[in-house]
Design a protein around this motif. Sequence first.
Motif, mmCIF file in Angstrom:
data_model
loop_
_atom_site.group_PDB
_atom_site.id
_atom_site.type_symbol
_atom_site.label_atom_id
_atom_site.label_comp_id
_atom_site.label_asym_id
_atom_site.label_seq_id
_atom_site.Cartn_x
_atom_site.Cartn_y
_atom_site.Cartn_z
ATOM 1 N N ASN A 182 37.407 26.511 14.317
ATOM 2 C CA ASN A 182 37.558 25.692 13.122
ATOM 3 C C ASN A 182 37.042 26.445 11.904
ATOM 4 O O ASN A 182 36.526 27.557 12.018
ATOM 5 C CB ASN A 182 36.807 24.370 13.292
ATOM 6 N N ALA A 183 37.194 25.855 10.738
ATOM 7 C CA ALA A 183 36.739 26.485 9.495
ATOM 8 C C ALA A 183 36.006 25.465 8.632
ATOM 9 O O ALA A 183 36.271 24.262 8.710
ATOM 10 C CB ALA A 183 37.917 27.078 8.732
ATOM 11 N N ILE A 184 35.104 25.973 7.815
ATOM 12 C CA ILE A 184 34.445 25.181 6.783
ATOM 13 C C ILE A 184 34.862 25.766 5.443
ATOM 14 O O ILE A 184 34.796 26.987 5.245
ATOM 15 C CB ILE A 184 32.918 25.227 6.920
ATOM 16 N N ALA A 185 35.290 24.896 4.531
ATOM 17 C CA ALA A 185 35.722 25.347 3.208
ATOM 18 C C ALA A 185 34.744 24.818 2.160
ATOM 19 O O ALA A 185 34.877 23.673 1.705
ATOM 20 C CB ALA A 185 37.139 24.857 2.912
ATOM 21 N N PRO A 186 33.762 25.621 1.763
ATOM 22 C CA PRO A 186 32.814 25.167 0.739
ATOM 23 C C PRO A 186 33.471 25.087 -0.628
ATOM 24 O O PRO A 186 34.369 25.861 -0.957
ATOM 25 C CB PRO A 186 31.724 26.249 0.754
ATOM 26 N N GLY A 187 32.971 24.158 -1.434
ATOM 27 C CA GLY A 187 33.339 24.121 -2.833
ATOM 28 C C GLY A 187 32.447 25.072 -3.614
ATOM 29 O O GLY A 187 32.160 26.183 -3.158
ATOM 30 N N TYR A 188 31.984 24.648 -4.755
ATOM 31 C CA TYR A 188 31.119 25.490 -5.586
ATOM 32 C C TYR A 188 29.651 25.198 -5.283
ATOM 33 O O TYR A 188 29.178 24.078 -5.505
ATOM 34 C CB TYR A 188 31.430 25.258 -7.068
ATOM 35 N N ALA A 225 27.755 20.280 8.581
ATOM 36 C CA ALA A 225 29.118 20.585 9.019
ATOM 37 C C ALA A 225 29.111 21.692 10.064
ATOM 38 O O ALA A 225 29.850 21.638 11.055
ATOM 39 C CB ALA A 225 29.974 20.991 7.823
ATOM 40 N N ALA A 226 28.267 22.722 9.840
ATOM 41 C CA ALA A 226 28.209 23.839 10.783
ATOM 42 C C ALA A 226 27.634 23.402 12.126
ATOM 43 O O ALA A 226 28.151 23.785 13.189
ATOM 44 C CB ALA A 226 27.371 24.970 10.187
ATOM 45 N N VAL A 227 26.574 22.613 12.096
ATOM 46 C CA VAL A 227 25.977 22.138 13.352
ATOM 47 C C VAL A 227 26.979 21.282 14.111
ATOM 48 O O VAL A 227 27.139 21.408 15.335
ATOM 49 C CB VAL A 227 24.670 21.365 13.078
ATOM 50 N N ALA A 233 29.608 17.829 20.084
ATOM 51 C CA ALA A 233 30.161 16.663 19.403
ATOM 52 C C ALA A 233 31.560 16.939 18.867
ATOM 53 O O ALA A 233 32.340 16.004 18.645
ATOM 54 C CB ALA A 233 29.235 16.236 18.259
ATOM 55 N N ALA A 234 31.883 18.213 18.659
ATOM 56 C CA ALA A 234 33.209 18.597 18.149
ATOM 57 C C ALA A 234 34.085 19.170 19.263
ATOM 58 O O ALA A 234 34.928 20.035 19.007
ATOM 59 C CB ALA A 234 33.058 19.610 17.018
ATOM 60 N N VAL A 244 33.981 20.970 2.316
ATOM 61 C CA VAL A 244 32.675 20.451 1.894
ATOM 62 C C VAL A 244 32.570 20.802 0.408
ATOM 63 O O VAL A 244 32.018 21.826 0.028
ATOM 64 C CB VAL A 244 31.536 21.071 2.716
ATOM 65 N N ASP A 245 33.159 19.955 -0.426
ATOM 66 C CA ASP A 245 33.378 20.354 -1.821
ATOM 67 C C ASP A 245 33.097 19.255 -2.835
ATOM 68 O O ASP A 245 33.535 19.336 -3.986
ATOM 69 C CB ASP A 245 34.818 20.848 -1.987
ATOM 70 N N GLY A 246 32.379 18.200 -2.412
ATOM 71 C CA GLY A 246 32.076 17.133 -3.342
ATOM 72 C C GLY A 246 33.293 16.364 -3.799
ATOM 73 O O GLY A 246 33.237 15.624 -4.792
ATOM 74 N N GLY A 247 34.405 16.515 -3.088
ATOM 75 C CA GLY A 247 35.625 15.789 -3.431
ATOM 76 C C GLY A 247 36.594 16.547 -4.332
ATOM 77 O O GLY A 247 37.631 16.003 -4.726
ATOM 78 N N MET A 248 36.296 17.834 -4.617
ATOM 79 C CA MET A 248 37.129 18.571 -5.561
ATOM 80 C C MET A 248 38.602 18.606 -5.158
ATOM 81 O O MET A 248 39.487 18.452 -6.005
ATOM 82 C CB MET A 248 36.592 19.996 -5.739
#
Length: 252
Positions: A182-188, A225-227, A233-234, A244-248
């Motif tokens: 899987n991937a995590i896409a951070p915002g700013y 998110a990483a854990v 659990a995943a 994970v971007d605060g809704g951007m």
Amino acid sequence: MPDFGLSGRVALITGSSKGIGYALAEGLAAAGARVVLNARSLGALNAAAEALRATGAKVDVLPFDVTDAEAVRTAVDGYEVTRPIDILINNAGMTFRSPLEDFPVEEFDRIMRTNVYSAFHVGQACARHMIARGRGKIINIASVQTALSRPGIAPYAASKGAIANLTKGMATDWARHGLNCNAIAPGYFETELTAALVADPAFTAWLEQRTPQGRWGRVDELQGAAVFLASDAASFVNGHTLFVDGGMTACV
């Protein structure tokens, strides 16, 4: 909730001597994992490792250049002799800003080698061992630029778009062998790399208006998110990019 625990697991995080990579190492260590820090500079790795050990974390260091396929295989295979790598986070990355019509070819190449080739090299090296064991977790660090772009960063956006599709490809090929990819896409987020942008009042004002939560992210806000993705659990999450971007990316 034991499914979220990482006790007894070993997690390799590339580009983890500082910034987001270091924060992810902190989070996984707090969940019980032994973390393996990676960067090219042994001095920076040792300093980061000492800081983590001071919190009670179990830490190893594994210096290698993620863009060098042979160096990656040698390092991963060598470490696997001692301990299995259960979790891989492909975090190493870089950017370069320039108008696209003037973008230096050598910088385009460097972005692709650092952001995309590295995930392939380290992912493949670790997956070969994970496949043999019938289980493993791979988390690639994408970006809000996986789905969006801004002036001057087209090659970076292209590299992060590639990461999302490489993640899907990893899941497609390796899920049947027991791997979750899987991937995590951070915002700013506020990091050393974004310090100049954080200090720019105009950019911060734009960011606060553009992000529904109205602020920069904190690197510790990526840990959950990483854990989750690294844990049992995943177990049925595969090929997904978690923003994970605060809704951007949820709004225009």
